[in-house]
Every structure is written in structure tokens, then in C-alpha cells.
Enzyme design. Structure first.
Site, PDB file in Angstrom:
ATOM      1  N   GLY A 197       0.827  -1.205   0.000  1.00 13.93           N
ATOM      2  CA  GLY A 197       0.000   0.000   0.000  1.00 13.93           C
ATOM      3  C   GLY A 197       0.858   1.249   0.000  1.00 13.93           C
ATOM      4  O   GLY A 197       2.000   1.233  -0.463  1.00 13.93           O
ATOM      5  N   GLY A 202       2.132   2.513   5.317  1.00 10.73           N
ATOM      6  CA  GLY A 202       3.290   1.645   5.579  1.00 10.73           C
ATOM      7  C   GLY A 202       3.963   2.022   6.900  1.00 10.73           C
ATOM      8  O   GLY A 202       4.360   1.155   7.684  1.00 10.73           O
ATOM      9  N   GLU A 219       5.552  -3.371   0.844  1.00  8.07           N
ATOM     10  CA  GLU A 219       5.579  -3.160  -0.617  1.00  8.07           C
ATOM     11  C   GLU A 219       4.898  -1.821  -0.851  1.00  8.07           C
ATOM     12  O   GLU A 219       3.670  -1.735  -0.840  1.00  8.07           O
ATOM     13  CB  GLU A 219       4.821  -4.293  -1.331  1.00  8.07           C
ATOM     14  CG  GLU A 219       5.436  -5.674  -1.164  1.00  8.07           C
ATOM     15  CD  GLU A 219       6.666  -5.911  -2.043  1.00  8.07           C
ATOM     16  OE1 GLU A 219       7.064  -4.991  -2.777  1.00  8.07           O
ATOM     17  OE2 GLU A 219       7.238  -7.005  -1.973  1.00  8.07           O
ATOM     18  N   CYS A 253       1.581   0.409  -9.251  1.00 12.11           N
ATOM     19  CA  CYS A 253       2.721   0.931  -8.467  1.00 12.11           C
ATOM     20  C   CYS A 253       3.992   1.000  -9.277  1.00 12.11           C
ATOM     21  O   CYS A 253       4.866   1.803  -8.982  1.00 12.11           O
ATOM     22  CB  CYS A 253       2.935   0.061  -7.231  1.00 12.11           C
ATOM     23  SG  CYS A 253       3.182  -1.659  -7.648  1.00 12.11           S
TER      24      CYS A 253
HETATM   25  P1  NAD Z   1      -3.442   2.272   1.292  1.00 16.53           P
HETATM   26  O1  NAD Z   1      -2.143   2.373   2.001  1.00 16.53           O
HETATM   27  O2  NAD Z   1      -4.401   3.383   1.415  1.00 16.53           O
HETATM   28  O3  NAD Z   1      -4.240   0.953   1.740  1.00 16.53           O
HETATM   29  C1  NAD Z   1      -3.655  -0.317   1.746  1.00 16.53           C
HETATM   30  C2  NAD Z   1      -4.311  -1.188   2.798  1.00 16.53           C
HETATM   31  O4  NAD Z   1      -4.096  -0.595   4.076  1.00 16.53           O
HETATM   32  C3  NAD Z   1      -5.815  -1.360   2.646  1.00 16.53           C
HETATM   33  O5  NAD Z   1      -6.144  -2.699   2.909  1.00 16.53           O
HETATM   34  C4  NAD Z   1      -6.393  -0.441   3.709  1.00 16.53           C
HETATM   35  O6  NAD Z   1      -7.614  -0.898   4.252  1.00 16.53           O
HETATM   36  C5  NAD Z   1      -5.335  -0.446   4.780  1.00 16.53           C
HETATM   37  N1  NAD Z   1      -5.280   0.821   5.528  1.00 16.53           N
HETATM   38  C6  NAD Z   1      -5.601   2.055   5.055  1.00 16.53           C
HETATM   39  N2  NAD Z   1      -5.410   2.991   6.008  1.00 16.53           N
HETATM   40  C7  NAD Z   1      -4.970   2.336   7.107  1.00 16.53           C
HETATM   41  C8  NAD Z   1      -4.575   2.734   8.409  1.00 16.53           C
HETATM   42  N3  NAD Z   1      -4.617   4.018   8.771  1.00 16.53           N
HETATM   43  N4  NAD Z   1      -4.157   1.795   9.280  1.00 16.53           N
HETATM   44  C9  NAD Z   1      -4.089   0.498   8.919  1.00 16.53           C
HETATM   45  N5  NAD Z   1      -4.450   0.049   7.697  1.00 16.53           N
HETATM   46  C10 NAD Z   1      -4.875   0.947   6.792  1.00 16.53           C
HETATM   47  O7  NAD Z   1      -3.039   1.995  -0.237  1.00 16.53           O
HETATM   48  P2  NAD Z   1      -3.999   1.860  -1.487  1.00 16.53           P
HETATM   49  O8  NAD Z   1      -4.578   3.179  -1.818  1.00 16.53           O
HETATM   50  O9  NAD Z   1      -4.905   0.702  -1.293  1.00 16.53           O
HETATM   51  O10 NAD Z   1      -2.931   1.440  -2.624  1.00 16.53           O
HETATM   52  C11 NAD Z   1      -2.190   2.385  -3.340  1.00 16.53           C
HETATM   53  C12 NAD Z   1      -0.763   2.445  -2.863  1.00 16.53           C
HETATM   54  O11 NAD Z   1      -0.189   1.145  -2.820  1.00 16.53           O
HETATM   55  C13 NAD Z   1       0.131   3.236  -3.805  1.00 16.53           C
HETATM   56  O12 NAD Z   1       0.997   4.042  -3.050  1.00 16.53           O
HETATM   57  C14 NAD Z   1       0.911   2.167  -4.554  1.00 16.53           C
HETATM   58  O13 NAD Z   1       2.160   2.579  -5.055  1.00 16.53           O
HETATM   59  C15 NAD Z   1       1.050   1.119  -3.501  1.00 16.53           C
HETATM   60  N6  NAD Z   1       1.238  -0.203  -4.105  1.00 16.53           N
HETATM   61  C16 NAD Z   1       2.445  -0.819  -3.990  1.00 16.53           C
HETATM   62  C17 NAD Z   1       2.631  -2.052  -4.591  1.00 16.53           C
HETATM   63  C18 NAD Z   1       3.948  -2.786  -4.493  1.00 16.53           C
HETATM   64  O14 NAD Z   1       3.985  -3.950  -4.868  1.00 16.53           O
HETATM   65  N7  NAD Z   1       5.007  -2.175  -4.021  1.00 16.53           N
HETATM   66  C19 NAD Z   1       1.593  -2.662  -5.284  1.00 16.53           C
HETATM   67  C20 NAD Z   1       0.379  -1.988  -5.373  1.00 16.53           C
HETATM   68  C21 NAD Z   1       0.199  -0.762  -4.776  1.00 16.53           C
END
Ligand code: NAD
Length: 480
Positions: A197, A202, A219, A253
Site C-alpha cells: 500500500g 506503511g 511493498e 505501483c
Molecule cells: P493504502 O495504504 O491506502 O491501503 C492499503 C491497505 O491498508 C488497505 O487494505 C487499507 O484498508 C489499509 N489501511 C488504510 N489505512 C490504514 C490505516 N490508517 N491503518 C491500517 N491500515 C490501513 O493503499 P492503497 O490506496 O490501497 O494502494 C495504493 C498504494 O499502494 C500506492 O501508493 C501504490 O504505489 C502502492 N502499491 C504498492 C505495490 C507494491 O507492490 N510495491 C503494489 C500496489 C500498490
């Protein structure tokens, strides 16, 4: 969450966590056969439910079924196959060499499961990024809790159904919900947390993991640059850029976030990029709008975020070479190519994660490398050049989680390569054997023999004889 609901949720969660912990101890002693059987059941479920997965992904953000097959399902099935074929080898102890001071001993690395692992996944490839890590976690012999993204609810509930139909709940659990549910899970003492995410979340995950000293794989994302030198095959470069940037509506990503191109070929490249984008998704605005090959922005929040980035960049002086058209009601953003983007604009400071592509030009490679190095280390970096010395120079003088030469994004599908970021783009590596290692504790085992051992030389009382040996060992190290 209402306090009463929250407290009953926590009770249920704690109960099932205890049963996962107990089961994890049992899983440690299992043979490869049981893990393989589990992976086969998962594979069979995916094959039987292929059309349901396509439908759920379409319902969430209008993804084309073939794209779901190619980018979400095929890589997961390939991961499963790779794990099944190699699992006995991966699980076997790996012998390591014996140094002179330890003659008579033998040493090896024995992978053991980490225990109970939490997998928190994002929405952009909602099946792949949840079930892909699950394959590695199961191959490594763990019990797992899945927390798919709430922003793709159809896929999330399908993953919940998959978990119920395929796995014993003391081996794999699925918990649906958003940030508050995720934070409830993060309070539990998991042995490992695999998070995919954003950078912001993270950091939340890593802080929570620190409370229990759980290991983490993060990731994350970032701004992936694509550097294009003046000696390339321009048609191929344009075609590969168009697909990697605009597939999934740029919500990838490892999509190129911005282009850095030699100024001598920039105009020609943009013309070809527009042609290739049109060939893939539609040759006029209406065709783009209706193209079944072009999905949508996942929700209103991300639509508005992207629209603001675009509007601000244009106000800052950016010129639109393609696109710019948006439709809030259907969360549609036309593939958009911008030039003359100010390096200080928000578009060049934040991860774009959508179908907007700034094209910046450079006069020399020094300039391009300096622009990349002024940003945090990206998840991926792309180099387009026929010249090995250009390729090697960029690789040497920049840092990124991964890199691809003369293409973008496809290194993700090479499961024999470790996938992951560096610093702000991530911690730890996934895919194939590296995914297996990530979900394993690499236990170091040394076996001593009985009777005289070389290590005895270093036992007290310390004599002149042991000091002579020590001096000899020091001389040995000096000359290596
Ligand atoms: P996000 O960080 O908003 O959410 C990811 C997960 O975290 C979700 O399941 C969400 O419910 C949970 N989450 C959200 N807020 C939280 C909190 N405050 N506390 C605990 N958990 C929480 O990310 P997103 O919008 O779902 O995805 C987009 C991001 O992910 C982009 O930055 C992208 O680059 C990254 N990404 C990275 C990869 C990789 O392989 N490196 C792959 C796909 C996406």
C-alpha cells in the site's frame, strides 16, 4: 466503529487468533505434501471461479476480463506452479561452507515458517496483491490472516468466500474492512506482517509491528522514472510506455510515473506515444470514453486527487499534449500526456498513480540522473537505450527497488527475480523463492562433533600455544 461492535469484534478476533497460533505450531512440523495440497486446492478454486473473479473486478472498476486473466490470475497461478515444483528444494536444508577455525563442524540453513502472518493488501490489483503473497505464505508453512482492500468490495467479498471454501479457518482467515479493522488487527502479536500500500500507511504498519517486534515486508509505491536516451527504437519505446502507463488507468505501483527523455527526440516520441495510446484504447475522445479496454479510477477520492493534480499542473504552466478530459460521474480520466511540467509542481513531488504522464526533457544524462536522485528511491526505474554503457551508468548511479532495461513493468512477472522496493519504496522482497524466504525464518544450524574440536584452541586457560595460533590466524586474515 460503535464501541460495543468494536469490543465484540476484538473478542472474535482474539479467539480466532489463538486458534491460528495453536495451528501454526502444528504446521511447523508438516511435510511439503500438505503445503502442496493446500496450494493445489487454491489453484483449483481460482480456475473454477475465473469468471466470478473477472465479474467482481469489473464491478469494482470496470477492468477488462482479459486484463484480469493476464495481470491478476495468470501471475498467481504461475506463482502456485513455481512453488509446487520447487517446494521440496526450497524446504531442504542449505549447506554452507565451514571456515578453518570451525573444521569438523557442519552448518546449514533450515527455513521454518514464521508462524501467523498478516497480509494487508491494496485495491489496484485486488486479487493478485492479496492472493500472490498468500501463495508464498502457505508455501512457507504459515497460518495467515488476509485483510483485502475495502475499496474493491466485490473482490474483497470474493476473497472472503474463497477463504471459507478452500481453507480450514485455523489456517487461513479473512477479515474484511477498512482502516479501523486493519488497526484492530495490527494490535495482535503477528509473527510477520506483509503490507502492500501507500508510504503513509506503511509507516503506521511498521510502528504497530514494532510493539510486538513483528518482522515486516512493506511493498510501497513512489515515483518510477523512465529514462529514454536518443538511440532507442522509438516505436517500441512508445508502445511499451503506453501499455505500462495506461493499463489499469495508470493505477499501477510500477507504472512509469514520469518520463525523462533526451530533448532531441522528445517531439517524435510524444507523437508516437499518442499514436500507440490511441491504437490501444481509442482514437478519439468518445472512443476512449467507451473503450472496454480502459478501466476507471477506483473511487471519487482518487478521482478528485488526480483531477486536482492535473488542474494545478496546468495552472503552473504544463501543456497538454494528449487528453486532459475528465468525467466525475463515471470517474473517467482520459490518458493524459503533459509537457513543460514544473519540477517543483505537486505532480512531480507526489506519486501520481493515475493516467497522467509528465514528459520532461534532458540535455545530458547527468541532468537526467540528477533529477532521479533528487527524488526518494523509486520502486522501479526504466532505462531505454541500446548502449550498454548508458544502461550500466544509470544502474550504477541511481538506486531503485528493481529496474527494467528497454521495457517497463514486466520485471514484476519474472518470478525468479526478487520484487520489492528500497527505503521509501519498500522493505523486503517477494515473489517465487524470495517470497518463500520472506515468509520464513532462515534458521542457522551448526552441528559440532564429539571429542577434540578446533574451537577448543580458544578455550581458557589461555596459553602461549593458543596465542601462537591466534597470531597465525591474524596473519592469515591479513594476506587474504
Ligand atoms: P493504502 O495504504 O491506502 O491501503 C492499503 C491497505 O491498508 C488497505 O487494505 C487499507 O484498508 C489499509 N489501511 C488504510 N489505512 C490504514 C490505516 N490508517 N491503518 C491500517 N491500515 C490501513 O493503499 P492503497 O490506496 O490501497 O494502494 C495504493 C498504494 O499502494 C500506492 O501508493 C501504490 O504505489 C502502492 N502499491 C504498492 C505495490 C507494491 O507492490 N510495491 C503494489 C500496489 C500498490
Amino acid at each position: 466503529m460503535h464501541p460495543e461492535v468494536a469490543s465484540s469484534f476484538e473478542t472474535v478476533l482474539t479467539k480466532s487468533f489463538v486458534s491460528l497460533k495453536n495451528k501454526a505450531r502444528e504446521l511447523k512440523t508438516e511435510s511439503s505434501r500438505s503445503r502442496i495440497d493446500r496450494l493445489k486446492s487454491l489453484r483449483n478454486w481460482i480456475l473454477e471461479n475465473r469468471s466470478s473473479i473477472q465479474e467482481a473486478t469489473y464491478a469494482d472498476f470496470r477492468k477488462h476480463p482479459l486484463e484480469v486473466d493476464a495481470i491478476e490470475l495468470f501471475p498467481v497461478l504461475a506463482e502456485i506452479r513455481n512453488a509446487i515444483v520447487n517446494l521440496d528444494h526450497w524446504m531442504s536444508p542449505r549447506k554452507v561452507a565451514t571456515p578453518i577455525t570451525m573444521l569438523g563442524t557442519s552448518s546449514y540453513i533450515q527455513c521454518e515458517p514464521r508462524g501467523v502472518c498478516l497480509i494487508i493488501s491494496p485495491w489496484n490489483y485486488p486479487f493478485l496483491l492479496c492472493v500472490g503473497p498468500l501463495v508464498s505464505a502457505l508455501a512457507a508453512g504459515n497460518a495467515v490472516v488476509l485483510k483485502p482492500s475495502e475499496l474493491t468490495p466485490h473482490v474483497s467479498s470474493l476473497i472472503m468466500r474463497m477463504t471459507r471454501e478452500v481453507f480450514d479457518p485455523s489456517i487461513v482467515e479473512c477479515v474484511e474492512g477498512g482502516p479501523s479493522i486493519s488497526q484492530g488487527l495490527l494490535k495482535l502479536a503477528f509473527d510477520h506482517i506483509f503490507f502492500t500500500g501507500s508510504l503513509t500507511v506503511g509507516k503506521v504498519v511498521m510502528k504497530a509491528a514494532a510493539d510486538n517486534l513483528a518482522s515486516v515486508t512493506l511493498e510501497l509505491g513512489g515515483k518510477c522514472p523512465s529514462i529514454i536516451a536518443d538511440d532507442v527504437n522509438l516505436i517500441d519505446t512508445a508502445e511499451r510506455t503506453a501499455v505500462s502507463k495506461f493499463v489499469n488507468n495508470g493505477q499501477t505501483c510500477i507504472a512509469p510515473d514520469y518520463i525523462l527523455i533526451d530533448e532531441k527526440i522528445a517531439d517524435k516520441f510524444i507523437t508516437l506515444l499518442i499514436e500507440q495510446t490511441g491504437r490501444m484504447f481509442g482514437n478519439n475522445d468518445a472512443a476512449f470514453d467507451q473503450s472496454p479496454h480502459y478501466c476507471r479510477i477506483v473511487n471519487e477520492h482518487h478521482f478528485l486527487r488526480l483531477n486536482n493534480l492535473l488542474t494545478e499542473a496546468i495552472e503552473d504552466g504544463a501543456k497538454v499534449s494528449l487528453g486532459g478530459k475528465v468525467d466525475r460521474s463515471s470517474r473517467f480520466i482520459h490518458p493524459t500526456i503533459l509537457t513543460q511540467v514544473s519540477p517543483s509542481s505537486r505532480l512531480m513531488r507526489e506519486e501520481i498513480f493515475g493516467p497522467i504522464l509528465p514528459v520532461l526533457t534532458f540535455k545530458s544524462l547527468d541532468e537526467a540522473i540528477a533529477i532521479v536522485n533528487a527524488q526518494p528511491k523509486p520502486l522501479a526505474l526504466y532505462i531505454f537505450s541500446r548502449l550498454k554503457k548508458v544502461q550500466q551508468r544509470i544502474l550504477r548511479e541511481t538506486s531503485s527497488g528493481g529496474a527494467c532495461i528497454n521495457d517497463s513493468g514486466i520485471h514484476f512477472f519474472q518470478h525468479n527475480l526478487p520484487f520489492g522496493g528500497v527505503n521509501t519504496s519498500g522493505i523486503g522482497k517477494s515473489h517465487g523463492y524470495y517470497g518463500f524466504l520472506d515468509f520464513s525464518n532462515q534458521k542457522a544450524v551448526l552441528k559440532q562433533r564429539w571429542g577434540f574440536t578446533t574451537t577448543k584452541v580458544f578455550y581458557p586457560p589461555y596459553t602461549g600455544w593458543s596465542s601462537k595460533i591466534m597470531d597465525w590466524l591474524f596473519r592469515l586474515l591479513k594476506h587474504s
